[in-house]
Design a protein around this motif. Sequence first.
Motif, short mmCIF file in Angstrom:
data_model
loop_
_atom_site.label_atom_id
_atom_site.label_comp_id
_atom_site.label_asym_id
_atom_site.label_seq_id
_atom_site.Cartn_x
_atom_site.Cartn_y
_atom_site.Cartn_z
N LYS A 279 -18.22 27.03 -4.71
CA LYS A 279 -17.91 25.99 -4.13
C LYS A 279 -16.45 26.22 -3.29
O LYS A 279 -16.25 25.63 -1.94
N ASN A 280 -15.72 26.72 -4.02
CA ASN A 280 -14.21 26.93 -3.42
C ASN A 280 -13.70 28.38 -2.75
O ASN A 280 -12.95 28.64 -2.44
N GLY A 281 -14.93 29.00 -2.57
CA GLY A 281 -14.87 30.09 -1.74
C GLY A 281 -14.22 31.26 -2.56
O GLY A 281 -13.60 31.96 -1.95
N LYS A 282 -14.27 31.23 -3.88
CA LYS A 282 -13.76 32.36 -4.61
C LYS A 282 -14.53 33.00 -5.35
O LYS A 282 -15.73 32.83 -5.70
N ILE B 127 -30.72 22.85 -33.61
CA ILE B 127 -29.45 23.03 -33.26
C ILE B 127 -28.29 22.65 -33.93
O ILE B 127 -28.14 21.49 -34.05
N ASP B 128 -27.65 23.56 -34.65
CA ASP B 128 -26.66 23.30 -35.73
C ASP B 128 -25.28 23.72 -34.67
O ASP B 128 -25.10 23.92 -33.44
N GLU B 129 -24.15 23.70 -35.84
CA GLU B 129 -22.74 23.84 -34.86
C GLU B 129 -22.85 25.09 -34.25
O GLU B 129 -22.27 25.44 -33.12
N GLU B 130 -23.30 26.22 -35.03
CA GLU B 130 -23.32 27.58 -34.33
C GLU B 130 -24.24 27.54 -33.28
O GLU B 130 -23.54 28.27 -32.05
N GLU B 131 -25.19 27.02 -32.91
CA GLU B 131 -26.06 27.09 -31.78
C GLU B 131 -25.58 26.22 -30.75
O GLU B 131 -25.33 26.65 -29.59
N PHE B 132 -24.83 25.19 -31.16
CA PHE B 132 -24.28 24.13 -30.26
C PHE B 132 -23.19 24.96 -29.48
O PHE B 132 -23.28 24.95 -28.20
N TYR B 133 -22.06 25.63 -30.25
CA TYR B 133 -21.14 26.12 -29.44
C TYR B 133 -21.66 27.34 -28.52
O TYR B 133 -21.13 27.52 -27.49
N ALA B 134 -22.62 28.17 -28.98
CA ALA B 134 -23.04 28.95 -28.23
C ALA B 134 -23.72 28.61 -26.96
O ALA B 134 -23.89 29.09 -25.75
N ILE B 135 -24.49 27.63 -26.78
CA ILE B 135 -25.14 26.91 -25.69
C ILE B 135 -24.09 26.34 -24.91
O ILE B 135 -24.33 26.53 -23.65
N TYR B 136 -23.18 25.52 -25.38
CA TYR B 136 -22.24 24.95 -24.80
C TYR B 136 -21.26 25.70 -23.82
O TYR B 136 -21.19 25.74 -22.57
N ASN B 137 -21.27 26.93 -24.42
CA ASN B 137 -20.19 28.09 -23.76
C ASN B 137 -21.13 28.67 -22.70
O ASN B 137 -20.34 28.74 -21.75
N GLY B 138 -22.23 28.71 -22.95
CA GLY B 138 -22.91 29.37 -21.92
C GLY B 138 -23.02 28.27 -20.55
O GLY B 138 -22.68 28.60 -19.56
N LEU B 139 -23.16 27.04 -20.86
CA LEU B 139 -23.06 25.79 -19.76
C LEU B 139 -21.92 25.98 -19.14
O LEU B 139 -21.53 25.83 -17.83
N VAL B 140 -20.63 26.20 -19.72
CA VAL B 140 -19.41 26.01 -19.22
C VAL B 140 -19.31 27.31 -18.37
O VAL B 140 -18.58 27.09 -17.20
N ILE B 141 -19.62 28.33 -18.60
CA ILE B 141 -19.33 29.65 -17.75
C ILE B 141 -20.33 29.38 -16.50
O ILE B 141 -19.77 29.73 -15.40
N SER B 142 -21.66 28.82 -16.62
CA SER B 142 -22.27 28.50 -15.55
C SER B 142 -21.59 27.46 -14.38
O SER B 142 -21.57 27.66 -13.40
N TYR B 143 -20.94 26.50 -15.12
CA TYR B 143 -20.23 25.42 -14.41
C TYR B 143 -19.06 26.27 -13.77
O TYR B 143 -18.69 26.05 -12.39
N LYS B 144 -18.30 27.12 -14.39
CA LYS B 144 -17.14 27.58 -13.56
C LYS B 144 -17.56 28.50 -12.63
O LYS B 144 -16.78 28.85 -11.38
N LYS B 145 -18.69 29.35 -12.68
CA LYS B 145 -19.19 30.05 -11.73
C LYS B 145 -19.63 29.26 -10.38
O LYS B 145 -19.33 29.76 -9.24
N SER B 146 -20.22 28.11 -10.50
CA SER B 146 -20.60 27.23 -9.36
C SER B 146 -19.42 26.59 -8.68
O SER B 146 -19.17 26.57 -7.60
N GLN B 147 -18.15 26.44 -9.53
CA GLN B 147 -17.00 25.95 -8.84
C GLN B 147 -16.27 27.09 -8.16
O GLN B 147 -15.99 26.76 -7.11
N ALA B 148 -16.35 28.28 -8.44
CA ALA B 148 -15.74 29.39 -7.82
C ALA B 148 -16.37 29.49 -6.48
O ALA B 148 -15.86 29.40 -5.29
#
Length: 221
Positions: A42-45, A19-40
């Motif tokens: 939870k908030n009924g959106k 996992i170098d910088e390139e892979e890190f940001y791609a993986i992290y971005n995927g996690l962020v998107i998953s987090y935002k989906k779950s937040q939506a």
Amino acid sequence: MRKQFMTDIERRLLCQDKIDEEEFYAIYNGLVISYKKSQAIKNGKKYMAEEDNNKLIEEVMKTLPKFAEYFENGDHNESVRLYKESLPKQLEIEGEDYIKTIEDCMEKVIKEKAETMQYSRNSGMNIDNDKTNYTNSIVDFETMIEKLSPEVVETLARNRGLDEEAVKVYKAKTNAICRELAQNAIDDKLEYYKRMTDYLVGFYADNEIARRSEEEAELQV
């Protein structure tokens, strides 16, 4: 769970040796998107795809060493700064330990997903097929830039007897080909890791939801 999650990524789903910088940001971005989906949820959106910040993460990827020469995207550090500023406060990136940062983020994202108490629908996803699509894009890109390196292009153009202006046109055309392949590789990388992290988050969150349901059932006995 932290170690098992990283084992799944590194042994089965990572598209290179580490996992170098390139892979890190791609993986992290995927996690962020998953987090935002779950937040939506939870908030009924309804989760809106435009919240993915695709343009910001693309700017980061385009300024990495592998791709930078094919795009005119300015400063890498500035692109990273803007992307980090766009992240949810709960998922701010601190430090430069890629593994620990992913593990810390992963725990928060799985917890957020589990709190929706909705089981994942990703069980039928063909992650291996997604990985093949992405690795094919990378192979196409890396093969082409090797064949069309600046030195090779210069030699081919001179061998064809092209004048200085024609050489510039020749270089511009080959650069455009490489840029298109680079864009495809970036798009497929981000899509692959978005689907892969969402799949893993769903898997581990399902286990957590089942555990919580069992505990609740035991308390009601």
